[in-house]
Design a protein around this motif. Structure first.
Motif, PDB file in Angstrom:
ATOM      1  N   GLY A 162      40.929  31.205  41.947  1.00  0.00           N
ATOM      2  CA  GLY A 162      41.020  32.663  41.974  1.00  0.00           C
ATOM      3  C   GLY A 162      40.569  33.257  40.669  1.00  0.00           C
ATOM      4  O   GLY A 162      40.353  32.546  39.685  1.00  0.00           O
ATOM      5  N   THR A 163      40.421  34.564  40.644  1.00  0.00           N
ATOM      6  CA  THR A 163      40.010  35.241  39.423  1.00  0.00           C
ATOM      7  C   THR A 163      41.167  35.237  38.440  1.00  0.00           C
ATOM      8  O   THR A 163      42.301  34.926  38.801  1.00  0.00           O
ATOM      9  CB  THR A 163      39.639  36.706  39.719  1.00  0.00           C
ATOM     10  OG1 THR A 163      40.830  37.378  40.175  1.00  0.00           O
ATOM     11  CG2 THR A 163      38.580  36.800  40.804  1.00  0.00           C
ATOM     12  N   ALA A 164      40.864  35.608  37.208  1.00  0.00           N
ATOM     13  CA  ALA A 164      41.912  35.670  36.179  1.00  0.00           C
ATOM     14  C   ALA A 164      42.983  36.681  36.597  1.00  0.00           C
ATOM     15  O   ALA A 164      44.176  36.404  36.508  1.00  0.00           O
ATOM     16  CB  ALA A 164      41.302  36.060  34.834  1.00  0.00           C
ATOM     17  N   THR A 165      42.552  37.824  37.069  1.00  0.00           N
ATOM     18  CA  THR A 165      43.524  38.840  37.478  1.00  0.00           C
ATOM     19  C   THR A 165      44.371  38.340  38.641  1.00  0.00           C
ATOM     20  O   THR A 165      45.571  38.620  38.702  1.00  0.00           O
ATOM     21  CB  THR A 165      42.807  40.155  37.871  1.00  0.00           C
ATOM     22  OG1 THR A 165      42.203  40.720  36.693  1.00  0.00           O
ATOM     23  CG2 THR A 165      43.774  41.159  38.464  1.00  0.00           C
ATOM     24  N   GLU A 166      43.782  37.582  39.529  1.00  0.00           N
ATOM     25  CA  GLU A 166      44.573  37.021  40.622  1.00  0.00           C
ATOM     26  C   GLU A 166      45.623  36.050  40.106  1.00  0.00           C
ATOM     27  O   GLU A 166      46.767  36.044  40.569  1.00  0.00           O
ATOM     28  CB  GLU A 166      43.666  36.328  41.643  1.00  0.00           C
ATOM     29  CG  GLU A 166      43.010  37.304  42.615  1.00  0.00           C
ATOM     30  CD  GLU A 166      41.862  36.659  43.412  1.00  0.00           C
ATOM     31  OE1 GLU A 166      41.221  37.390  44.199  1.00  0.00           O
ATOM     32  OE2 GLU A 166      41.626  35.445  43.234  1.00  0.00           O
ATOM     33  N   LYS A 167      45.231  35.235  39.156  1.00  0.00           N
ATOM     34  CA  LYS A 167      46.206  34.286  38.593  1.00  0.00           C
ATOM     35  C   LYS A 167      47.327  35.018  37.864  1.00  0.00           C
ATOM     36  O   LYS A 167      48.504  34.686  38.016  1.00  0.00           O
ATOM     37  CB  LYS A 167      45.517  33.326  37.619  1.00  0.00           C
ATOM     38  CG  LYS A 167      44.697  32.262  38.311  1.00  0.00           C
ATOM     39  CD  LYS A 167      44.119  31.280  37.300  1.00  0.00           C
ATOM     40  CE  LYS A 167      43.178  30.295  37.970  1.00  0.00           C
ATOM     41  NZ  LYS A 167      42.466  29.450  36.998  1.00  0.00           N
ATOM     42  N   ILE A 168      46.929  35.994  37.078  1.00  0.00           N
ATOM     43  CA  ILE A 168      47.931  36.734  36.295  1.00  0.00           C
ATOM     44  C   ILE A 168      48.862  37.517  37.204  1.00  0.00           C
ATOM     45  O   ILE A 168      50.087  37.455  37.066  1.00  0.00           O
ATOM     46  CB  ILE A 168      47.235  37.681  35.283  1.00  0.00           C
ATOM     47  CG1 ILE A 168      46.535  36.854  34.199  1.00  0.00           C
ATOM     48  CG2 ILE A 168      48.230  38.638  34.660  1.00  0.00           C
ATOM     49  CD1 ILE A 168      45.554  37.648  33.351  1.00  0.00           C
ATOM     50  N   SER A 169      48.287  38.248  38.152  1.00  0.00           N
ATOM     51  CA  SER A 169      49.183  39.037  38.995  1.00  0.00           C
ATOM     52  C   SER A 169      49.972  38.129  39.929  1.00  0.00           C
ATOM     53  O   SER A 169      51.113  38.437  40.279  1.00  0.00           O
ATOM     54  CB  SER A 169      48.415  40.127  39.748  1.00  0.00           C
ATOM     55  OG  SER A 169      47.393  39.557  40.515  1.00  0.00           O
ATOM     56  N   GLY A 170      49.389  37.010  40.304  1.00  0.00           N
ATOM     57  CA  GLY A 170      50.148  36.042  41.105  1.00  0.00           C
ATOM     58  C   GLY A 170      51.363  35.545  40.347  1.00  0.00           C
ATOM     59  O   GLY A 170      52.470  35.451  40.892  1.00  0.00           O
ATOM     60  N   TYR A 171      51.145  35.260  39.070  1.00  0.00           N
ATOM     61  CA  TYR A 171      52.261  34.805  38.226  1.00  0.00           C
ATOM     62  C   TYR A 171      53.301  35.905  38.056  1.00  0.00           C
ATOM     63  O   TYR A 171      54.502  35.665  38.204  1.00  0.00           O
ATOM     64  CB  TYR A 171      51.724  34.374  36.868  1.00  0.00           C
ATOM     65  CG  TYR A 171      52.776  34.011  35.863  1.00  0.00           C
ATOM     66  CD1 TYR A 171      53.624  32.923  36.067  1.00  0.00           C
ATOM     67  CD2 TYR A 171      52.936  34.756  34.701  1.00  0.00           C
ATOM     68  CE1 TYR A 171      54.605  32.588  35.135  1.00  0.00           C
ATOM     69  CE2 TYR A 171      53.905  34.422  33.758  1.00  0.00           C
ATOM     70  CZ  TYR A 171      54.732  33.344  33.992  1.00  0.00           C
ATOM     71  OH  TYR A 171      55.698  33.011  33.068  1.00  0.00           O
ATOM     72  N   VAL A 179      49.656  45.422  35.820  1.00  0.00           N
ATOM     73  CA  VAL A 179      48.559  44.954  36.681  1.00  0.00           C
ATOM     74  C   VAL A 179      47.509  46.056  36.834  1.00  0.00           C
ATOM     75  O   VAL A 179      46.299  45.796  36.784  1.00  0.00           O
ATOM     76  CB  VAL A 179      49.098  44.503  38.058  1.00  0.00           C
ATOM     77  CG1 VAL A 179      47.954  44.256  39.030  1.00  0.00           C
ATOM     78  CG2 VAL A 179      49.966  43.249  37.903  1.00  0.00           C
ATOM     79  N   ASN A 180      47.991  47.289  36.973  1.00  0.00           N
ATOM     80  CA  ASN A 180      47.052  48.395  37.131  1.00  0.00           C
ATOM     81  C   ASN A 180      46.283  48.722  35.859  1.00  0.00           C
ATOM     82  O   ASN A 180      45.223  49.349  35.915  1.00  0.00           O
ATOM     83  CB  ASN A 180      47.789  49.643  37.620  1.00  0.00           C
ATOM     84  CG  ASN A 180      48.281  49.482  39.048  1.00  0.00           C
ATOM     85  OD1 ASN A 180      47.758  48.659  39.809  1.00  0.00           O
ATOM     86  ND2 ASN A 180      49.294  50.243  39.417  1.00  0.00           N
ATOM     87  N   LEU A 181      46.834  48.304  34.731  1.00  0.00           N
ATOM     88  CA  LEU A 181      46.130  48.556  33.467  1.00  0.00           C
ATOM     89  C   LEU A 181      45.086  47.491  33.163  1.00  0.00           C
ATOM     90  O   LEU A 181      44.183  47.717  32.363  1.00  0.00           O
ATOM     91  CB  LEU A 181      47.135  48.616  32.298  1.00  0.00           C
ATOM     92  CG  LEU A 181      48.006  49.868  32.195  1.00  0.00           C
ATOM     93  CD1 LEU A 181      49.019  49.712  31.064  1.00  0.00           C
ATOM     94  CD2 LEU A 181      47.152  51.114  31.978  1.00  0.00           C
TER      95      LEU A 181
END
Lengths: 187, 187
Positions: A73-82, A179-181
DNA sequence: GTCTATACCGCGATAGAC
DNA sequence: GTCTATCGCGGTATAGAC
């Protein structure tokens, strides 16, 4: 389950809930269904037991994080997943909680696993952000170390706000706000 | 200074450093240079004194924040001014610290001022973000309540990371990371 | 208002029996 | 390995003198 294992797990729970100062050997024995002599046979005392419990919690925290980070997944996907994975928000962070405890922070043996856990987490997150930059997902201007610290801080601070409010709401607001930022979040 | 005042201030300090469970009446008396009888004459016990101390800390925290918020400047200036103002980072937040204390969170009298403080702070921050939207400084897509929670969380979490590391560095990284994520920060 | 005396309890650990 | 007994100390509060 063996006695040693029950002692460690009970100590983990009590440290989580009541901290080091608030956790007595007697309470640990009660929770572990172990006698006084039994506890002092396996451990030299409260401090050694706490050390084992903290190290165990640290391992568990890292394992859970690795599970989130290692997928695709993308970085944002990993981060928001976490950030958005299921958590026992109102209980807070087992490790972060200990930073409030002067007896933990004052003992190098107890403090080390706490420090190491967050160092590790920030490095992992910084790696994901850096990877996102290489992918072109994030702009060059984004600083991985800063962003990693911000992510970890929102999580820890989210727990504080949630516990203060007695509600998960502020936690979820804080996470969504972050996440939105993140760059490209709305793309 | 009067005895009552010394008792309250000493309790503030001890609650900050050691929390409620870790603070004994005897330690308070020592710090305040007041006798046993004196303390129990002015307060019914540890809980009442803690209530007074927590309420005082809450007032002080709000006053300090108001000072940052009430000046002129853009929303981002106010927010980053608040985030970057001088703080005793390694001591953490006097109010946020209490959320880890089950005896505080379990007593409605002690918990109320903690909850109220963060409610107030999030409302203030949300007002500043909303103002920034009206000014055109921030895009319509930015959610004031979310962003406010994120800002408060980074602060609280920044303290946790700093204490864990025994260094202000993670705190400063987290703050800068957030400031850089705010819309138009690089304009 | 402040002092000293007293009380009861739980903490954290040690000792020695089983 | 686990049990019970015991220890010294400090937490939290009350009582009554001054």
């Amino acid at each position: 389950m063996e006695t040693v294992e029950r002692l460690i797990r009970s100590t983990q729970e009590l440290l989580w809930e009541r901290g080091y100062v608030g956790t007595s050997p007697k309470a640990i024995q009660r929770a572990a269904d172990a006698g006084q002599g039994s506890m002092y046979h396996h451990f030299t005392g409260k401090a050694e037991l706490a050390k084992a419990a903290i190290e165990r919690s640290s391992q568990e925290l890292k394992s859970a994080a690795v599970e989130q980070f290692s997928g695709s997944g993308t970085a944002t996907e990993k981060i928001s997943g976490y950030l958005e994975r299921e958590r026992d928000v109102l209980r807070g962070c087992r490790i972060g909680r200990l930073t409030a405890d002067p007896d933990v922070m004052g003992d190098p043996e107890l403090r080390a696993p706490v420090a190491e856990t967050f160092d590790w987490l920030r490095r992992e997150l910084a790696g994901i952000v850096a990877e996102g930059k290489r992918n072109g997902e994030y702009p060059d201007s984004l600083d991985p170390e800063q962003t990693a610290a911000t992510i970890a801080a929102v999580l820890q601070g989210g727990y504080v706000l949630a516990r203060a409010a007695g509600s998960v709401e502020p936690f979820e607001l804080a996470i969504q706000g972050l996440v939105n930022l993140l760059p490209e979040a709305t793309k």
